[in-house]
Scaffold this active site. Structure first.
Site, PDB file in Angstrom:
ATOM      1  N   LYS A   9       0.839  -1.193   0.000  1.00  0.00           N
ATOM      2  CA  LYS A   9       0.000   0.000   0.000  1.00  0.00           C
ATOM      3  C   LYS A   9       0.873   1.242   0.000  1.00  0.00           C
ATOM      4  O   LYS A   9       1.751   1.396   0.843  1.00  0.00           O
ATOM      5  CB  LYS A   9      -0.913   0.034   1.228  1.00  0.00           C
ATOM      6  CG  LYS A   9      -1.806   1.288   1.302  1.00  0.00           C
ATOM      7  CD  LYS A   9      -2.729   1.257   2.495  1.00  0.00           C
ATOM      8  CE  LYS A   9      -2.078   1.737   3.765  1.00  0.00           C
ATOM      9  NZ  LYS A   9      -1.889   3.216   3.795  1.00  0.00           N
ATOM     10  N   ASP A  21      -3.504   4.286  -1.941  1.00  0.00           N
ATOM     11  CA  ASP A  21      -4.492   4.698  -0.936  1.00  0.00           C
ATOM     12  C   ASP A  21      -4.392   6.199  -0.687  1.00  0.00           C
ATOM     13  O   ASP A  21      -3.845   6.644   0.323  1.00  0.00           O
ATOM     14  CB  ASP A  21      -4.244   3.912   0.355  1.00  0.00           C
ATOM     15  CG  ASP A  21      -5.302   4.181   1.410  1.00  0.00           C
ATOM     16  OD1 ASP A  21      -6.420   4.569   1.045  1.00  0.00           O
ATOM     17  OD2 ASP A  21      -4.991   4.005   2.613  1.00  0.00           O
ATOM     18  N   LYS A  76      -7.283   8.195  -1.124  1.00  0.00           N
ATOM     19  CA  LYS A  76      -8.619   8.584  -0.645  1.00  0.00           C
ATOM     20  C   LYS A  76      -9.130   9.859  -1.316  1.00  0.00           C
ATOM     21  O   LYS A  76      -9.454  10.844  -0.665  1.00  0.00           O
ATOM     22  CB  LYS A  76      -8.613   8.742   0.878  1.00  0.00           C
ATOM     23  CG  LYS A  76      -8.234   7.472   1.635  1.00  0.00           C
ATOM     24  CD  LYS A  76      -8.287   7.687   3.137  1.00  0.00           C
ATOM     25  CE  LYS A  76      -7.977   6.408   3.890  1.00  0.00           C
ATOM     26  NZ  LYS A  76      -6.540   6.043   3.778  1.00  0.00           N
ATOM     27  N   ASP A  80     -13.376  14.930  -3.899  1.00  0.00           N
ATOM     28  CA  ASP A  80     -13.413  16.278  -4.463  1.00  0.00           C
ATOM     29  C   ASP A  80     -14.637  16.371  -5.368  1.00  0.00           C
ATOM     30  O   ASP A  80     -15.486  15.473  -5.360  1.00  0.00           O
ATOM     31  CB  ASP A  80     -12.109  16.554  -5.241  1.00  0.00           C
ATOM     32  CG  ASP A  80     -11.676  18.010  -5.159  1.00  0.00           C
ATOM     33  OD1 ASP A  80     -12.493  18.879  -5.539  1.00  0.00           O
ATOM     34  OD2 ASP A  80     -10.542  18.276  -4.720  1.00  0.00           O
ATOM     35  N   THR A 115     -11.225   3.478  10.210  1.00  0.00           N
ATOM     36  CA  THR A 115     -11.156   2.602  11.376  1.00  0.00           C
ATOM     37  C   THR A 115     -10.630   3.309  12.621  1.00  0.00           C
ATOM     38  O   THR A 115     -10.630   2.722  13.704  1.00  0.00           O
ATOM     39  CB  THR A 115     -10.275   1.374  11.074  1.00  0.00           C
ATOM     40  OG1 THR A 115      -9.020   1.809  10.536  1.00  0.00           O
ATOM     41  CG2 THR A 115     -10.954   0.454  10.076  1.00  0.00           C
ATOM     42  N   ARG A 167       1.978  -1.481  10.846  1.00  0.00           N
ATOM     43  CA  ARG A 167       2.990  -1.497  11.896  1.00  0.00           C
ATOM     44  C   ARG A 167       3.276  -2.860  12.515  1.00  0.00           C
ATOM     45  O   ARG A 167       4.442  -3.119  12.871  1.00  0.00           O
ATOM     46  CB  ARG A 167       2.604  -0.474  12.978  1.00  0.00           C
ATOM     47  CG  ARG A 167       2.903   0.954  12.547  1.00  0.00           C
ATOM     48  CD  ARG A 167       2.180   1.990  13.393  1.00  0.00           C
ATOM     49  NE  ARG A 167       0.757   2.040  13.066  1.00  0.00           N
ATOM     50  CZ  ARG A 167      -0.082   2.949  13.532  1.00  0.00           C
ATOM     51  NH1 ARG A 167       0.362   3.878  14.384  1.00  0.00           N
ATOM     52  NH2 ARG A 167      -1.348   2.946  13.182  1.00  0.00           N
TER      53      ARG A 167
END
Length: 251
Positions: A44, A71, A73, A76, A135, A227
């Site tokens: 990603k 990613d 996002k 607009d 999330t 992570r």
């Protein structure tokens, strides 16, 4: 199995289900991380890396045989979303995120732009993923700060249905929401779930989390894990441990 125990190579089926988040500040550190995980299939590229390294990092990763989830996002006006997705598709990203709350017209324009961009190269058309509710949101804070009266259990399916109506091929949701979305939207609709944490891993800034096997069993197509793998002392072993957890499932 502890990460200090030698792990077998990741199975191809399990490795295909895990997208490792390359949340690194620059291309050299991201590429070094990739090199440290030999069985890696999906990565990603998020805002931090993209803003630092630029579009070329997507091409560099693809040149190494990796599949890229871009990613960014996008959210607009319709014309801008169309242009952004057109450019993103030309890079060869296979998954691209847009915010579902951009509405039907913005989502439809994004889908059309992505198809046009892929055809210009030519490349296979990417799958757009409509981001529902991040999330990191807790239920009470979500309602209070955004003044959304619906619970996330109702709001997320509403946004997913909006995305489907606009021709979008998948959604991003918390693992807890995957089962209901999968019940309503069967394959090939793609469900990608962040907020995946192996047992014992710190939650960090995520709030709605679930383990890898549980998330996949709930209906997720692919899992985004950052992570717990990228901050581990041995990222390859951490990745293999996640794959081993998935190996109990019939993939």
């Amino acid at each position: 199995m502890s990460l200090s125990t030698p792990m077998p190579p990741a199975s191809g089926a399990a490795a295909e289900r895990i997208i490792v988040a390359l949340d690194r500040p620059d291309a050299p550190s991201a590429l070094a991380l990739v090199a440290s995980i030999p069985d890696l299939r999906w990565v990603k590229v998020g805002l931090e890396l993209f803003c630092s390294a630029g579009p070329d990092v997507v091409r560099q990763l693809r040149d190494q045989g990796l599949r890229v989830f871009l990613d960014l996002k996008f959210h607009d006006i319709p014309a801008t979303m169309a242009g952004a997705c057109r450019s993103a598709a030309r890079l060869g990203a296979e998954l691209i995120t847009v915010h579902a709350c951009a509405g039907h017209d913005g989502l439809a324009a994004a889908q059309a732009g992505a198809l046009e961009g892929a055809a210009q190269e030519p490349l296979d058309a990417p799958t757009l993923l409509a981001v529902t509710v991040l999330t990191s949101w807790e239920e009470a804070r979500f309602r209070a700060e955004l003044a959304v009266e619906e619970s996330t259990a109702l709001y997320v399916p509403r946004l997913a249905a909006l995305a489907v109506a606009a021709g979008i091929g998948g959604a991003v949701c918390a693992p807890q929401e995957a089962a209901e979305l999968r019940r309503v939207h069967p394959e090939p609709f793609v469900l990608v779930t962040p907020g995946v944490r192996p047992a014992g891993a710190p939650v960090g800034d995520q709030r709605r989390v679930m383990g890898p096997a549980a998330a996949l069993s709930a209906g997720a197509s692919r899992l985004v894990i950052g992570r717990p793998i990228t901050a581990a002392a041995d990222p390859a072993a951490a990745f293999a441990a996640c794959c081993a957890e998935l190996s109990i499932l019939e993939l």
